[in-house]
Design a protein around this motif. Structure first.
Motif, short mmCIF file in Angstrom:
data_model
loop_
_atom_site.label_atom_id
_atom_site.label_comp_id
_atom_site.label_asym_id
_atom_site.label_seq_id
_atom_site.Cartn_x
_atom_site.Cartn_y
_atom_site.Cartn_z
N SER A 1 0.81 -1.22 0.00
CA SER A 1 0.00 0.00 0.00
C SER A 1 0.85 1.27 0.00
N SER A 2 2.16 1.14 0.06
CA SER A 2 3.05 2.30 0.04
C SER A 2 3.06 2.94 -1.34
N LYS A 3 3.10 4.25 -1.36
CA LYS A 3 3.17 4.94 -2.65
C LYS A 3 4.54 4.74 -3.33
N TYR A 4 5.51 4.23 -2.59
CA TYR A 4 6.83 3.98 -3.13
C TYR A 4 7.00 2.57 -3.67
N TRP A 5 6.02 1.72 -3.42
CA TRP A 5 6.07 0.32 -3.87
C TRP A 5 5.28 0.22 -5.16
N THR A 6 5.96 -0.08 -6.25
CA THR A 6 5.30 -0.11 -7.55
C THR A 6 4.79 -1.50 -7.89
N ALA A 7 3.97 -1.56 -8.91
CA ALA A 7 3.49 -2.86 -9.40
C ALA A 7 4.67 -3.70 -9.89
N ASP B 1 7.70 -3.56 -8.58
CA ASP B 1 8.32 -4.08 -7.36
C ASP B 1 7.58 -5.31 -6.87
N GLN B 2 6.26 -5.24 -6.86
CA GLN B 2 5.44 -6.35 -6.39
C GLN B 2 5.65 -7.59 -7.26
N ALA B 3 5.62 -7.40 -8.56
CA ALA B 3 5.81 -8.53 -9.48
C ALA B 3 7.21 -9.13 -9.32
N GLY B 4 8.21 -8.29 -9.15
CA GLY B 4 9.57 -8.78 -8.96
C GLY B 4 9.71 -9.57 -7.67
#
Length: 66
Positions: A4-10, A12-15
């Motif tokens: 939910s962090s604005k610094y965590w991108t999609a 980043d999540q996929a990686g």
């Protein structure tokens, strides 16, 4: 939580999901991983806990149910 962090991108999540998927595969196929999976002590218990949490994180619910 970090998702939910604005610094965590999609990306980043996929990686991160790919990394955990690869690690989970290693845990289930390597000699070290299979030794821990078959351990009849706290190592085997912790292996199960890790495998469950990783399976849920990467979305493999069938594995988590095992």
């Amino acid at each position: 939580m970090i998702q939910s962090s604005k610094y965590w991108t999609a990306q980043d999540q996929a990686g991160m999901q790919q990394w955990f998927s690869d690690f989970l595969n290693w845990m289930q196929t390597s000699k070290n991983g299979m030794d821990e999976m078959n351990a009849k002590n706290n190592h085997g218990d912790w292996y199960d806990a890790q495998r469950l949490s990783m399976a849920l994180f990467i979305g493999t619910k069938d594995l988590a149910k095992k």
